[in-house]
Enzyme design. Sequence first.
Site, short mmCIF file in Angstrom:
data_model
loop_
_atom_site.label_atom_id
_atom_site.label_comp_id
_atom_site.label_asym_id
_atom_site.label_seq_id
_atom_site.Cartn_x
_atom_site.Cartn_y
_atom_site.Cartn_z
N LYS A 116 6.28 0.73 6.10
CA LYS A 116 6.59 -0.84 5.80
C LYS A 116 7.25 -0.84 4.29
O LYS A 116 8.01 -1.80 4.03
CB LYS A 116 5.24 -1.59 5.57
CG LYS A 116 4.45 -1.74 6.89
CD LYS A 116 3.36 -2.66 6.73
CE LYS A 116 2.51 -2.69 8.15
NZ LYS A 116 1.61 -3.46 7.98
N GLY A 165 -2.86 -4.96 12.68
CA GLY A 165 -3.65 -5.86 11.76
C GLY A 165 -4.74 -4.87 11.13
O GLY A 165 -5.64 -5.30 10.43
N LYS A 201 2.83 -11.12 -1.85
CA LYS A 201 2.33 -12.54 -2.10
C LYS A 201 1.83 -12.86 -0.41
O LYS A 201 2.33 -12.65 0.50
CB LYS A 201 3.43 -13.36 -2.49
CG LYS A 201 3.34 -14.70 -2.35
CD LYS A 201 2.87 -15.29 -3.74
CE LYS A 201 2.12 -16.80 -3.73
NZ LYS A 201 1.16 -17.04 -4.72
N ILE A 203 0.81 -15.52 2.00
CA ILE A 203 1.01 -17.05 2.26
C ILE A 203 0.06 -17.65 3.06
O ILE A 203 -0.50 -17.03 4.17
CB ILE A 203 2.41 -17.18 3.48
CG1 ILE A 203 3.65 -16.86 2.65
CG2 ILE A 203 2.50 -18.76 3.84
CD1 ILE A 203 4.79 -16.86 3.63
N GLU A 288 7.82 -6.28 8.94
CA GLU A 288 7.65 -5.01 9.40
C GLU A 288 8.47 -4.85 10.78
O GLU A 288 8.76 -5.93 11.50
CB GLU A 288 6.23 -4.54 9.57
CG GLU A 288 5.48 -5.39 10.44
CD GLU A 288 4.06 -4.75 10.56
OE1 GLU A 288 3.30 -5.05 9.95
OE2 GLU A 288 3.80 -3.85 11.47
N ARG A 292 8.26 0.51 18.75
CA ARG A 292 7.55 0.78 20.28
C ARG A 292 7.77 -0.15 21.15
O ARG A 292 7.94 -1.46 20.55
CB ARG A 292 6.23 1.27 19.94
CG ARG A 292 5.16 0.16 19.13
CD ARG A 292 3.86 0.13 19.54
NE ARG A 292 3.34 -1.33 19.22
CZ ARG A 292 3.00 -1.52 17.99
NH1 ARG A 292 3.08 -0.96 16.79
NH2 ARG A 292 2.58 -2.74 18.22
N ARG A 338 -4.91 -12.13 26.12
CA ARG A 338 -5.28 -10.80 26.10
C ARG A 338 -6.79 -10.87 26.56
O ARG A 338 -7.63 -11.15 25.56
CB ARG A 338 -5.28 -10.02 24.70
CG ARG A 338 -3.84 -9.85 24.29
CD ARG A 338 -3.69 -8.92 23.22
NE ARG A 338 -2.39 -9.11 22.49
CZ ARG A 338 -1.88 -8.01 21.47
NH1 ARG A 338 -2.78 -7.21 21.23
NH2 ARG A 338 -0.60 -8.29 21.05
#
Lengths: 494, 167
Positions: A116, A165, A201, A203, A288, A292, A338
């Site tokens: 990243k 995540g 930062k 958001i 990012e 894949r 999902r």
Amino acid sequence: MIKSILIANRSEISIRIAATAKKMGIKTYMFLTHQEPNAYNLGFADEVIDVSEDTFTNIYMNVEKIVQHAVNHNIDAIHPGYGFLSENPFLPKECEAKGVIFIGPSHDHIEKMGNKGVARKIAVECGVPVLEGSKGIISSLGEGEKIAAEIGYPVIIKAVAGGGGKGMRVAANKEDMPKQFKAAINEAQTIFGNGTVFIEKYIMKPRHVEVQVLGDQKGNVIHLYERECSIQRKHQKLMEEAPSPALTQELREKIGADALKLCKATGYYSAGTVEFLLDEQNNHYFMEMNTRIQVEHPVTEAITGVDIVEQQIRIANGEALQLKQEDIKIDGCAFEFRINAEDVQADFAPSSGIIEELDVPKRKNLRFDTGYVAGKIVPACYDSLVAKAIVTGKTRKEAIKNASVILREIRTGGIKTTIPFFKKVLETGSFVSGEYYTNFIQQDIEQLYHQEEDEQVAAACLALKAYFDEIDEIGADAAREEVRPWVMKSIIKG
Amino acid sequence: MRSDKFIVVEGTKPVLTLKSDKLQAGRDEIVPEITEVSSNEFTIKIKGKEHFGEIVSLKQNVCTVNVNGNTYKFSIETEKSLKRQKKLAKKGVSSNVKITAPLPGTILETMVKEGDKVAKGEALMILEAMKMQNEIVSPISGKVSRLMVSQSDTVLKDQLLIDISPK
């Protein structure tokens, strides 16, 4: 020319990849592991490589062994799917060394774009907007605190190797910073084996919009428009839709063009996803890049008609992209749900175990990508994704209507799933209007799960029936043993 | 015909009563049609609407069922047992809260030790399972009376982790 593929993955994505391979006349191989000797996906492979005697290895995480198996079986190519080693540069490196084709980008792309910190630098260089943050990695809490003070709280601490995540923590203020900083590093270290972090930062009310890109090895690159992935818990996506209800056509083109800038600057090839955050004023910031295939790729396939796995294979073959940007049109709307083995009533706690029932209706607006059938076990050692229901409609409104019918027709038993949550989402105002942000779960819904009318009463009826059935059975047993009637009576009175 | 009156209670809330073979939910009389469609799979039809359920467990008079994918835990009481419970509740009988592992996994970190004071909602430990880090939080304010696990322990589902005595 790829004639055989080793699918180094499991569950629904391995079946998904095998389906396209079959269509293209390519032979597929999958692993039979000790963790899941009866895995449902094995029935979809042409050949199964039995590695179940090796109980010390998670084969999906072992670069050398995967490539060695490909070499031993004379397999042309390896598809990593998502998760596991899909964004580990050592896999394509090892493939290259052993003369196996890797279906994905080069190790160099993964190293650069999968990091990243580096990806952010590249974005800045090619004029793609990014959030204010640290110039590079942060090596100490003190340094982190200094930068956070400069850009102002709240800040987000992110693992450079992070994804899905994981390895991300938000520090609300100065007091919160040490705890979150430590937590982010720990998580990054345990999950990715790399504890380096950077700071951005944060958001407060962002949307998560990502662009699907395809590039070939000759420098052609196109995008397949965006997916909206703002319905998340703990930074993990639960539900996605395409196209995003937040974008105007103008912004859609602009974000797509920015995604392509990054790909062109790096010579990126294969399928990839460029993630952006949108603030409330619809300013977009590069977050990012995922190098894949994504879990949520089917919503893009549903609205564009492009088979992304097929494109990955063709690109790995060295073929030039046959698709032109002007060929890509958005047709209709698609949602992905999902269906995870999770207990929504216990705040999404994982719920592994045996699937006793999984009944899915056949509907023309439904694509159901599943890794399991009834009778299979959801193991605790892998992620909780059971299946993906992709529901389409001509319009967003119609897709919502279709989804609400279909989700009520899917029946599961033995494990708890996220379906009651999705029913709740579909009836929530902010979602229906398309005005939702990543704080949807915390802000917009009070109860995480939907209850049908009279559901609690129906449940009570079933409980009462179970109770009386049990008593009658005890009664019958008691009668057989000729126990005197007063014993019976006292049992019933409890 | 069952002569006693039975009350199906969720938490402290009576949901359903049965008296003289008559079922009542609130003021409505209901006539549910329960069909076992296959082994432990039921449809429950109420007011023309079909619900789908399974029996998860039945222990004494406590029954847990899943209906439409949601879990409900009921106790089946008689008028007498309900009265007795209310009496007990009034006396304010409370005991230690035992926290068990909601799922099998590994203890990544413990944040408290025996004797520590904890507030309701405070994180006690992190349990990693299914690639997720789950914070185990204290359901009450109190004191850690026993800590049964330590860092990097593997735990089974329902294994006892920690004992909290109420303040």
